[in-house]
Design an enzyme around this catalytic site. Structure first.
Site, PDB file in Angstrom:
ATOM      1  N   HIS A  29      -2.801  -3.024  -5.887  1.00  0.00           N
ATOM      2  CA  HIS A  29      -2.196  -1.858  -5.259  1.00  0.00           C
ATOM      3  C   HIS A  29      -2.344  -0.676  -6.219  1.00  0.00           C
ATOM      4  O   HIS A  29      -2.638  -0.849  -7.412  1.00  0.00           O
ATOM      5  CB  HIS A  29      -0.704  -2.086  -5.003  1.00  0.00           C
ATOM      6  CG  HIS A  29      -0.425  -2.930  -3.790  1.00  0.00           C
ATOM      7  ND1 HIS A  29      -0.838  -2.582  -2.526  1.00  0.00           N
ATOM      8  CD2 HIS A  29       0.266  -4.094  -3.659  1.00  0.00           C
ATOM      9  CE1 HIS A  29      -0.433  -3.500  -1.662  1.00  0.00           C
ATOM     10  NE2 HIS A  29       0.240  -4.432  -2.322  1.00  0.00           N
ATOM     11  N   CYS A  81      -6.322   2.041  -3.247  1.00  0.00           N
ATOM     12  CA  CYS A  81      -6.341   3.330  -2.566  1.00  0.00           C
ATOM     13  C   CYS A  81      -6.163   4.470  -3.555  1.00  0.00           C
ATOM     14  O   CYS A  81      -5.831   4.255  -4.718  1.00  0.00           O
ATOM     15  CB  CYS A  81      -5.252   3.392  -1.508  1.00  0.00           C
ATOM     16  SG  CYS A  81      -5.352   2.085  -0.306  1.00  0.00           S
TER      17      CYS A  81
END
Length: 449
Positions: free
Chosen positions: A281, A324
């Site tokens: 993440h 991301c």
């Protein structure tokens, strides 16, 4: 017949836009000299030049038809062949536009505005800021021989006395270049444009570190379903490339930094390079450990700097980041509700926007551009990592360099979408490499099936 053919050419000229004329110039770049191409501002001028060199005539209109076919001017071809000009001798004409030109043209047609901005970024050190800031209609305008010639002319300083060329101005000219200002004749000798490659002849290719973060139960982030598929594929591909693969599972912030410090402490003298893959993440400011704490972009790569790891000095340090780079509320960026048995898309939000430190020989291939999420499928892994592994497997045996491979990855991922057609992703490599990275498949490793 000549008059009829001139009418055909006039009809074509009137049917083409200014951008399409530039496309014609690009496609004909191998048929005419740069000097001639620089004078072309209309299709009529281009056709006249081709006629003078006997490359286009009423007896042999194949070049015209080939150009229109490549540019997909099918309706114009039908009108010309049915109304204005018909081939009656049944002759089959040879292909005159090189497959390379056709490939570049076809690629340019699929380039969106974001892709064009990425190309401009990659050309910052090749083209002047003045040229890059122009209202450029297509990538072909930047890459065409005419554009290159204009760039060289822009860099030259013509004076009444001896020619004065600054260090920046002469970077595209060799020592035999001459300016004769009285007649304004420009003589530029051809330059050896071969880019050097990093040596890949060591006793071993190097270490390949994979940090695979799946279990985020220690914080509020969800587990990264599907990441093990990426880890296993990376492990297979980099072992095939000759790397000694090290896998670290579920690292918190402290462990990520410690693993990289341990990697830096190793002796890389007999190795060619080092690879670090991070699957996790992320947030705007950095990569997340499984504790939810951030490792900033700068912290991540500076662990392998020449000061911290002298044995990697002047060797490529290659980072592949699956995470991301933001979680802005954009309609195409968030998963939609679907049934439990359906492969779901997840996002890993987001790697940092820190710029690359001013040190050489780094590559950071990131799964998405700033401010956007990247996608992971529970049963298939991430779009970026799976495309990366597939492209390495396909193109390394052909001798393709790493940046070209990543360009193919960009193309592949940009075409992916979910069932709704709303979710899109665009990877982005950033680098300070000074040479080409070309992986030779090690002789001791059989090709992947």
């Amino acid at each position: 017949m000549d008059l009829e053919f001139q009418r055909v050419l006039l009809k074509v000229q009137e049917s083409l836009t200014g951008d399409e004329v530039q496309d014609l110039v690009f496609l004909c770049s191998d048929l005419l000299s740069l000097k001639d191409l620089c004078t072309v501002s209309s299709a009529g001028q281009l056709f006249s030049l081709l006629e003078k060199r006997n490359q286009l005539s009423c007896e042999d209109p194949s070049l015209l038809l080939e150009l229109l076919r490549i540019m997909k001017q099918n309706s114009l071809i039908r009108n010309l062949t049915s109304d204005d000009y018909k081939q009656t001798n049944g002759t089959t004409y040879s292909q005159q536009i090189s497959p390379y030109r056709q490939l570049l043209y076809e690629r340019s047609e699929s380039i969106c505005e974001q892709d064009l901005q990425n190309i401009k970024f990659l050309l910052l050190k090749t083209l002047s800021r003045k040229k890059l800031e122009k209202d450029t209609p297509s990538a072909l305008t930047l890459l065409s021989p005419v554009g290159i010639m204009e760039e060289q002319v822009d860099r030259l300083s013509l004076t009444e006395g001896p020619a004065l060329i600054s260090g920046d101005q002469c970077q595209n000219l060799d020592s035999n270049s001459v300016i004769e200002n009285k007649s304004l004749n420009l003589s530029v000798t051809s330059q050896n444009t071969e880019i050097q490659q990093y040596e890949m002849k060591g006793d071993r290719r190097g270490f390949g570190l994979i940090i695979n973060n799946y279990d985020f139960r220690a914080c509020t982030l969800g587990n990264r379903e599907g990441t093990d598929i990426d880890k296993e594929r990376l492990e297979v591909v980099f072992k095939w490339l000759g790397f000694e693969v090290l896998v670290e599972q579920d690292c918190n912030r402290h462990q990520i930094l410690q693993v990289l410090r341990n990697l830096a402490a190793r002796d890389h003298t007999p190795a060619d390079c080092v690879v670090c893959c991070v699957l996790s993440h992320g947030r705007v400011e950095g990569i997340c450990g499984v504790d939810g704490e951030i490792v900033t972009f700068r912290e991540l790569i500076e662990t392998l700097s020449p000061n911290e790891c002298p044995s990697l000095c002047k060797k490529p340090k290659l980072f592949f980041i699956q995470a991301c780079r933001g979680n802005d509320n954009q309609p195409a960026a968030f998963p939609q509700t679907c049934s439990e048995d359906e492969d779901m898309l997840f996002s890993d939000a987001a790697v940092p926007r820190d710029s690359i430190p001013e040190m050489a020989d780094y590559l950071l291939a990131m799964s998405t551009v700033p401010h956007y999420v990247s996608y992971r499928e529970k049963g298939r892994g991430t779009w970026f990592i799976q495309s990366l592994c597939h492209s390495l497997q396909l193109l390394v045996p052909r001798g393709i360099d790493l940046l070209s491979i990543l360009t193919q990855v960009n193309s592949d991922v940009s075409k992916k979408t979910d069932k709704s057609g709303l979710r899109k992703q665009m990877p982005q490599p950033e680098f300070t490499l000074t040479k080409r990275v070309v992986f030779p498949p090690p002789k001791s490793h059989r090709p992947l099936p």
